[in-house]
Design an enzyme around this catalytic site. Sequence first.
Site, PDB file in Angstrom:
ATOM      1  N   TYR A   1       0.873  -1.186  -0.077  1.00  0.00           N
ATOM      2  CA  TYR A   1       0.019  -0.167  -0.043  1.00  0.00           C
ATOM      3  C   TYR A   1       0.918   1.287  -0.082  1.00  0.00           C
ATOM      4  O   TYR A   1       0.442   2.194  -0.840  1.00  0.00           O
ATOM      5  CB  TYR A   1      -0.824  -0.048   1.160  1.00  0.00           C
TER       6      TYR A   1
ATOM      7  N   ILE B   1      -8.584   9.087   8.690  1.00  0.00           N
ATOM      8  CA  ILE B   1      -9.581   9.782   8.555  1.00  0.00           C
ATOM      9  C   ILE B   1     -10.757   8.913   9.242  1.00  0.00           C
ATOM     10  O   ILE B   1     -10.807   7.823   9.034  1.00  0.00           O
ATOM     11  CB  ILE B   1      -9.697  10.202   7.209  1.00  0.00           C
TER      12      ILE B   1
ATOM     13  N   THR C   1     -13.760   7.646   8.775  1.00  0.00           N
ATOM     14  CA  THR C   1     -14.608   7.274   8.051  1.00  0.00           C
ATOM     15  C   THR C   1     -15.273   5.951   8.470  1.00  0.00           C
ATOM     16  O   THR C   1     -14.886   5.288   9.503  1.00  0.00           O
ATOM     17  CB  THR C   1     -13.973   6.673   6.622  1.00  0.00           C
TER      18      THR C   1
END
Length: 253
Positions: A157, A190, A192
């Site tokens: 990633y 974040i 989410t």
Amino acid sequence: MGQKFENRVAIVTGAAAGIGKSTALAFAEQGATVIVADIDEKAGEAVAGQIVELGGKAQFIRCDVTKDADVEAMVALAVNDYGRLDFAFNNAGIEIEHSKLAEGNESEFDRIMDVNVKGVWRCMKHQIPVMLARDEGAIVNTASIAGLGAAPKMSIYSASKHAVIGLTKSAAVEYAKKGIRVNAVCPAVIDTDMFRRAAESDPRKAEYAAAMHPVGRLGKPEEIAGAVLYLCSDEAAFTTGVALPLDGGATSV
């Protein structure tokens, strides 16, 4: 609804949830017509519907960024239905890796690279020619603070996000004199729905995530959206090739 982007057209990929959803809503709030693109048809249609209910303009299209024909159709929708493409937020991405490098597998590597890197490349490949026809446009790609350094147990990633920054900077220089600006946002963790699901399965993740940010909290999707809109705005006319950390100070430690 605001007017900053009135009569402008924006594409947002990965727009069905999280950062993409918040950015699609923010573009619409500022008057842009938004192409809401995602593989999740139900959620994507809901975002487009929400924008319309709020008085904005939006249209959903199913787009798998690993398929060139889908990306081409997404860009063609903007041109055929609205006659232009002003902004693109190439945000679609995946995060499926949870093991050290030597424990990874090739199929996982290929999947991450196909979505996160080739997906961004495919999007820009089709978006830039449309913008060149008008000698203007702004593109923002979603990278990550993992693209600015190391990400233990997420090496593939991390490599994909380093690659996104490389694509961003190279495209920015290639088209700088053609009126097209290309930048990247590099979020930390974040808040989410995806993160919340991960935190529910392992509460330690939430504690670690909050602690890694000197500000002492997670980022908000709306905060990333605000940065994307700034990078697309006339106020950022002298800004291109930037990989902007949005990390609560994490990369400063």
